[in-house]
Scaffold this motif. Structure first.
Motif, mmCIF file in Angstrom:
data_model
loop_
_atom_site.group_PDB
_atom_site.id
_atom_site.type_symbol
_atom_site.label_atom_id
_atom_site.label_comp_id
_atom_site.label_asym_id
_atom_site.label_seq_id
_atom_site.Cartn_x
_atom_site.Cartn_y
_atom_site.Cartn_z
ATOM 1 N N ARG A 115 15.993 -2.053 -1.866
ATOM 2 C CA ARG A 115 15.897 -2.604 -0.632
ATOM 3 C C ARG A 115 14.511 -3.418 -1.036
ATOM 4 O O ARG A 115 13.689 -3.340 -1.768
ATOM 5 N N THR A 116 14.387 -4.812 -0.244
ATOM 6 C CA THR A 116 13.285 -5.432 -0.356
ATOM 7 C C THR A 116 12.016 -4.904 0.302
ATOM 8 O O THR A 116 12.211 -4.522 1.471
ATOM 9 N N GLY A 151 14.053 -6.437 -6.163
ATOM 10 C CA GLY A 151 14.563 -6.036 -7.668
ATOM 11 C C GLY A 151 13.862 -4.649 -8.106
ATOM 12 O O GLY A 151 14.209 -4.360 -9.152
ATOM 13 N N MET A 152 13.095 -4.326 -7.330
ATOM 14 C CA MET A 152 12.240 -3.034 -7.926
ATOM 15 C C MET A 152 13.351 -1.845 -7.271
ATOM 16 O O MET A 152 13.574 -1.735 -6.239
ATOM 17 N N GLN A 158 4.246 -1.359 1.429
ATOM 18 C CA GLN A 158 4.756 -0.831 2.541
ATOM 19 C C GLN A 158 6.196 0.188 2.244
ATOM 20 O O GLN A 158 7.266 -0.344 2.097
ATOM 21 N N LEU A 159 6.027 1.416 2.238
ATOM 22 C CA LEU A 159 6.914 2.343 1.600
ATOM 23 C C LEU A 159 7.209 3.304 2.640
ATOM 24 O O LEU A 159 6.651 3.632 3.778
ATOM 25 N N GLN A 160 8.703 3.770 2.634
ATOM 26 C CA GLN A 160 9.132 4.989 3.414
ATOM 27 C C GLN A 160 8.626 6.376 2.800
ATOM 28 O O GLN A 160 8.509 6.124 1.462
ATOM 29 N N GLY A 161 8.807 7.381 3.468
ATOM 30 C CA GLY A 161 8.498 8.644 3.112
ATOM 31 C C GLY A 161 9.340 9.051 1.888
ATOM 32 O O GLY A 161 8.612 9.613 0.926
ATOM 33 N N TRP A 162 10.309 8.780 1.830
ATOM 34 C CA TRP A 162 11.332 9.096 0.625
ATOM 35 C C TRP A 162 11.058 8.668 -0.422
ATOM 36 O O TRP A 162 11.012 9.041 -1.861
ATOM 37 N N GLU A 163 10.477 7.206 -0.499
ATOM 38 C CA GLU A 163 10.156 6.361 -1.476
ATOM 39 C C GLU A 163 8.878 7.072 -2.290
ATOM 40 O O GLU A 163 8.707 7.043 -3.443
#
Length: 159
Positions: A85-86, A66-67, A34-39
Motif C-alpha cells: 500500500r501507499t 512500491g515498498m 505513517q504505519l499501521q500496527g501490523w506493519e
C-alpha cells in the motif's frame, strides 16, 4: 549468576543497495512513516523490501509507493493487510518544498535509501537523485577498485 551483557544491535532495518549504484544521490532527508500496527510488527521481524520503492509528492504531501512490508501470519487477524500500500511520509513543510523544487526544477527523482530505528520510531532516509549513465557506473566501480587496491598497497608497505 551475572547477566550477560547484550551486544548493541544495529538500528538499521533495510537498505536499498541498488539506489547508490543506479543513481547519484544529491541530498538526503530523514522522514517518518505513517504505519499501521501490523506493519510495525512485520518491520520488527525484518520483513521489509525497499528495492522497487519511490517517493512522490501530491497535494503538498509526500508518499512512498512500491515498498513491500510482508505481513506476519499471526499479527493481522482482524485487518486485511495490503503489503504494497501507499504510505504517507512525515516531513516538515520546508523539506517538502525543497523536494518539490528539486523534482520540478531540476528534474530529480526521490528514492528511498534506507530504513532504520530512531528511539522507538521507524525512520526512512530518502534522497533526491539523478540517474547514472553507464559510463558513470563504470567510473564509480573503477574508483572503488582503486581505493581497495590503494588500501591493500598501503597495508603491505607498512609491514
Amino acid at each position: 549468576m551475572a547477566k550477560k551483557p547484550s551486544k548493541p544491535s544495529s538500528n538499521s532495518i533495510a537498505k536499498n543497495k541498488t539506489a547508490r549504484f543506479e543513481f547519484s544521490i544529491q541530498d538526503e532527508y530523514e522522514a517518518g512513516l505513517q504505519l499501521q500496527g501490523w506493519e510495525v510488527k512485520a518491520i520488527r521481524d525484518g520483513k521489509v523490501n525497499l528495492t522497487e520503492s519511490y517517493v512522490f509528492l501530491r497535494n503538498g504531501e509526500a508518499f512512498i509507493s512500491g515498498m513491500t512490508i510482508t505481513p506476519l501470519n499471526a499479527a493481522s487477524t482482524h485487518v486485511v493487510a495490503d503489503p504494497i500500500r501507499t504510505r504517507k511520509l512525515l516531513l516538515n513543510r520546508r523539506e517538502i518544498d525543497k523536494l518539490l523544487g528539486a523534482v520540478n526544477r531540476d528534474g530529480e527523482t526521490i528514492i528511498a535509501l534506507s530504513m532504520y530505528w530512531k528511539a522507538s520510531f521507524v525512520k526512512l532516509k530518502i534522497g533526491t537523485a539523478r540517474g547514472k549513465k553507464l559510463h558513470d557506473k563504470r567510473a564509480d566501480s573503477k574508483s572503488r577498485d582503486w581505493q581497495r587496491d590503494k588500501a591493500r598497497i598501503m597495508k603491505s608497505s607498512n609491514r
